[in-house]
Design a protein around this motif. Structure first.
Motif, mmCIF file in Angstrom:
data_model
loop_
_atom_site.group_PDB
_atom_site.id
_atom_site.type_symbol
_atom_site.label_atom_id
_atom_site.label_comp_id
_atom_site.label_asym_id
_atom_site.label_seq_id
_atom_site.Cartn_x
_atom_site.Cartn_y
_atom_site.Cartn_z
ATOM 1 N N VAL A 1 0.833 -1.206 0.000
ATOM 2 C CA VAL A 1 0.000 0.000 0.000
ATOM 3 C C VAL A 1 0.862 1.249 0.000
ATOM 4 O O VAL A 1 0.664 2.162 -0.822
ATOM 5 C CB VAL A 1 -0.953 -0.004 1.209
ATOM 6 C CG1 VAL A 1 -1.704 1.331 1.301
ATOM 7 C CG2 VAL A 1 -1.946 -1.153 1.103
ATOM 8 N N ILE A 2 1.849 1.314 0.902
ATOM 9 C CA ILE A 2 2.681 2.521 0.952
ATOM 10 C C ILE A 2 3.565 2.621 -0.288
ATOM 11 O O ILE A 2 3.913 3.725 -0.721
ATOM 12 C CB ILE A 2 3.523 2.585 2.240
ATOM 13 C CG1 ILE A 2 4.562 1.462 2.301
ATOM 14 C CG2 ILE A 2 2.645 2.555 3.466
ATOM 15 C CD1 ILE A 2 5.505 1.575 3.496
ATOM 16 N N PHE A 3 3.906 1.478 -0.880
ATOM 17 C CA PHE A 3 4.691 1.497 -2.116
ATOM 18 C C PHE A 3 3.887 2.124 -3.253
ATOM 19 O O PHE A 3 4.394 2.972 -4.009
ATOM 20 C CB PHE A 3 5.127 0.080 -2.476
ATOM 21 C CG PHE A 3 6.057 0.017 -3.652
ATOM 22 C CD1 PHE A 3 7.063 0.960 -3.830
ATOM 23 C CD2 PHE A 3 5.937 -0.991 -4.593
ATOM 24 C CE1 PHE A 3 7.936 0.902 -4.915
ATOM 25 C CE2 PHE A 3 6.800 -1.065 -5.687
ATOM 26 C CZ PHE A 3 7.793 -0.118 -5.847
ATOM 27 N N CYS A 4 2.628 1.725 -3.382
ATOM 28 C CA CYS A 4 1.780 2.282 -4.443
ATOM 29 C C CYS A 4 1.551 3.775 -4.252
ATOM 30 O O CYS A 4 1.585 4.546 -5.215
ATOM 31 C CB CYS A 4 0.444 1.540 -4.485
ATOM 32 S SG CYS A 4 0.558 -0.140 -5.112
ATOM 33 N N GLU A 5 1.319 4.189 -3.018
ATOM 34 C CA GLU A 5 1.119 5.614 -2.754
ATOM 35 C C GLU A 5 2.393 6.408 -3.026
ATOM 36 O O GLU A 5 2.342 7.530 -3.533
ATOM 37 C CB GLU A 5 0.656 5.815 -1.312
ATOM 38 C CG GLU A 5 -0.740 5.301 -1.038
ATOM 39 C CD GLU A 5 -1.780 5.971 -1.912
ATOM 40 O OE1 GLU A 5 -2.209 7.084 -1.577
ATOM 41 O OE2 GLU A 5 -2.154 5.387 -2.956
#
Length: 309
Positions: free
Chosen positions: A288-292
């Motif tokens: 999730v934090i990678f995509c954001e």
């Protein structure tokens, strides 16, 4: 998942994106739920227990295991309803994955890409074999929404429920407080200092962890995990470097702190396997934090290069 991700990018409405995401979730659920009984080291044992528990009386369940009674009561309940092993695997797969689906859908603008990255990080292959902890992890991920909404009662309820399936779920309880920490220089330095102190006291902490989690690991020389730790560290650094573009409030801060906890625990995974399973409760925040973070990179060429890499 990649084909659906492309379709998701070209969808015109939120409704279309939602249904494409549901298709991706459905495929993943069926992949896990329809696996063979021999897929995964422990699956066959769980399936034998599912069939044999029909002969065990409810009051005798505590006599068959020394902990995690909730899982065996759950197994008994499903067995009273049906003797279908396929249905049992589909139900357990749904519980294991529902938290992942919820986390990806609510916390990133590109949920299908997060779902694809989830497949690559290893947790998917763990839930194929580790049925008890997989369900506990899924329920704990559902509780993240209550950290974000600051509702402690449903949060504690879900974590305690998860702990009845697998006792390691108790490790998620501190996230109600740790998840809301500000991600700033002061707190990052504090995290580094505490991690280093714990690292050099690892043998004593390991004894305590083994007692609490009922493991029997020792300090050991491990020849794997280093590359994966570097990947986690790179993703965390990217997230920290871009946080001013995507961390707008408490919701994003909770996910970010969950990812930070994963990296911290993986420091100890480098010197002992005890830390591996606890880290899985936090690992699902990484996609999730990678995509954001990717969405926050202004240069399109750099963004595509990192995404493909």
């Amino acid at each position: 998942e990649l084909v659906l991700y492309v379709l998701h990018n070209y969808a015109y409405t939120q409704r279309q994106k939602k249904w494409i995401f549901i298709l991706g979730c459905l495929g993943l659920w069926l992949f896990v739920g329809l696996r063979s009984d021999t897929t995964g080291v422990d699956t066959i044992g769980y399936m034998r227990r599912f069939q044999n528990i029909a002969e065990t009386a409810w009051e005798d369940i505590p006599l068959t295991t020394d902990r995690d009674y909730g899982f065996y009561c759950f197994t008994k309940l499903i067995r009273c309803i049906t003797d279908s092993g396929v249905l049992f695997k589909l139900i357990t797969a749904f519980i294991s994955l529902i938290g992942v689906f919820d986390l990806c859908w609510r916390n990133t603008k590109r949920p299908l890409l997060a779902l694809y990255f989830y497949i690559t990080i290893g947790n998917l292959f763990f839930i194929i074999t580790g049925m008890r902890q997989a369900m506990a992890m899924g329920i704990c991920l559902l509780s993240v929404r209550f950290i974000q909404k600051r509702k402690i009662i449903p949060f504690v309820f879900l974590v305690l429920l998860a702990a009845q399936l697998h006792h390691s779920a108790y490790i998620f309880l501190p996230m109600y407080f740790l998840g809301t920490r500000r991600v700033d220089v002061k707190n990052m330095l504090l995290t580094i200092v505490v991690t280093l102190l714990a690292y050099f006291s690892y043998e004593k902490l390991l004894v305590l962890a083994n007692e609490v989690l009922d493991y029997n690991y020792g300090v050991e020389e491990i020849d794997n995990g280093g590359i994966f730790f570097v990947i986690l560290l790179i993703i965390l650094i990217l997230a920290l470097a871009t946080k001013k573009h995507w961390m707008n409030g408490l919701k994003e801060r909770v996910v970010m702190n969950t990812g930070i906890m994963c990296v911290v625990i993986w420091v100890f995974r480098l010197i002992g396997r005890t830390a591996e399973r606890p880290s899985m409760y936090f690992l699902n925040a990484i996609p999730v934090i990678f995509c954001e973070s990717l969405d926050s990179i202004e240069n399109k060429e750099n963004r595509v290069f990192i995404e493909l890499g």
